[in-house]
Design a protein around this motif. Structure first.
Motif, mmCIF file in Angstrom:
data_model
loop_
_atom_site.group_PDB
_atom_site.id
_atom_site.type_symbol
_atom_site.label_atom_id
_atom_site.label_comp_id
_atom_site.label_asym_id
_atom_site.label_seq_id
_atom_site.Cartn_x
_atom_site.Cartn_y
_atom_site.Cartn_z
ATOM 1 N N ASP A 64 -12.128 2.157 -3.984
ATOM 2 C CA ASP A 64 -12.030 1.335 -4.113
ATOM 3 C C ASP A 64 -12.682 -0.018 -3.479
ATOM 4 O O ASP A 64 -13.282 -1.097 -3.519
ATOM 5 N N GLY B 243 -8.929 -1.011 -7.518
ATOM 6 C CA GLY B 243 -8.400 -0.255 -5.662
ATOM 7 C C GLY B 243 -7.664 -1.164 -5.119
ATOM 8 O O GLY B 243 -6.264 -1.233 -5.774
ATOM 9 N N ASN B 244 -7.347 -0.935 -3.625
ATOM 10 C CA ASN B 244 -6.971 -1.127 -3.197
ATOM 11 C C ASN B 244 -7.318 -1.202 -2.087
ATOM 12 O O ASN B 244 -8.076 -1.764 -1.056
ATOM 13 N N TYR C 112 -8.109 -1.094 2.298
ATOM 14 C CA TYR C 112 -9.212 0.241 1.605
ATOM 15 C C TYR C 112 -9.122 1.092 2.246
ATOM 16 O O TYR C 112 -9.123 1.751 3.727
#
Length: 260
Positions: free
Chosen positions: A96, A168-169, A172
């Motif tokens: 992330d 990314g997520n 995080y």
């Protein structure tokens, strides 16, 4: 949109991130102002006007940006200011970190014209991605930079900019400290170089030994890179046991990922 100079903001404990951002800077026109966070963190708000480009290049630690670096990044204050976001990771995964960097910049008044995750020698297990960034990586760094400037040149105003997503997520992944910490060996000559370079003040030197506060240490490797006697290393049975598994699992070459 034209920019008259560039702010190069980076953290590079072992020299690889510096190599990448210097390559970026070599492509960019005009004056470049370097801000090496290892030597001088940004502790006060730093306004950057819209006629200056900002390049932020930060290493990835365990899939996130080091908190030491984010404490400087939050002081960067843009005003419709163009930026390039770069993270550098050791061939495992950047998780992330790139999304985190891009988000910090955008929340602080920047618009990110390009973002990238580049690969460099792993700072804890240097047998992984040993020679990177290599010639091919640096050619891609230069090409990425040219595309970012071309994109910026095509805009007449920030309002024309079309946002893009990066990998990314959110939320995080949990930021966890790296469990392995460097230490000095029996051949340490107590010169104090490691203590002087440590960005978090985790190392102290007495008349008889060098001590590391493992609660403060961020495992950046700056002390290893600076040690003139090469005494400073990651060591121990747990390190040796994990090293073999890590090398076996993450030695397959990964390529940089670019986003526009």
């Amino acid at each position: 949109m034209q920019f008259r100079e560039t702010e190069l903001v980076y953290f590079s404990a072992t020299g690889t991130t510096r190599k990448i951002i210097e390559t970026i800077g070599s492509v960019l026109p005009g004056r470049k102002n370097a801000h090496n966070l290892l030597l001088k963190p940004i502790k006060d708000d730093f306004p950057i006007t819209a006629d200056r480009l900002t390049v932020a290049a930060i290493p990835v630690y365990n899939g996130r940006l080091p908190d030491y670096c984010t404490q400087s990044l939050i002081h960067l204050k843009g005003n419709d200011t163009p930026a390039i976001a770069v993270v550098v990771y050791g061939n495992r995964e950047y998780d992330d970190a790139l999304l985190e960097l891009k988000t910090i910049l955008e929340k602080n008044g920047f618009f990110v014209v390009g973002a990238a995750a580049f690969v460099a020698r792993h700072s804890i297990f240097p047998q992984v991605a040993t020679d990177r960034p290599d010639t091919n990586d640096l050619a891609l760094v230069r090409d990425f930079t040219r595309k970012c400037t071309e994109k910026l040149d095509s805009l007449s105003a920030p309002e024309e900019f079309v946002p893009f997503e990066v990998k990314g997520n959110f939320p995080y992944k949990e930021a966890k400290p790296v469990p392995m910490k460097p230490s000095s060996g029996e051949d340490c000559n107590l010169c104090g170089t490691c203590a002087q370079i440590c960005p978090v003040g985790a190392i102290s030197v007495t008349e008889t030994e060098t001590r590391t506060d493992e609660g403060l240490c961020i495992s950046c490797g700056a002390c290893i890179n600076a040690c003139p006697s090469e005494s400073r290393q990651y060591r121990g049975a747990d390190y040796e046991k994990f090293k073999g598994k890590f090398i076996e699992r993450f030695s397959r070459r990964k390529e940089p990922e670019l986003f526009f």
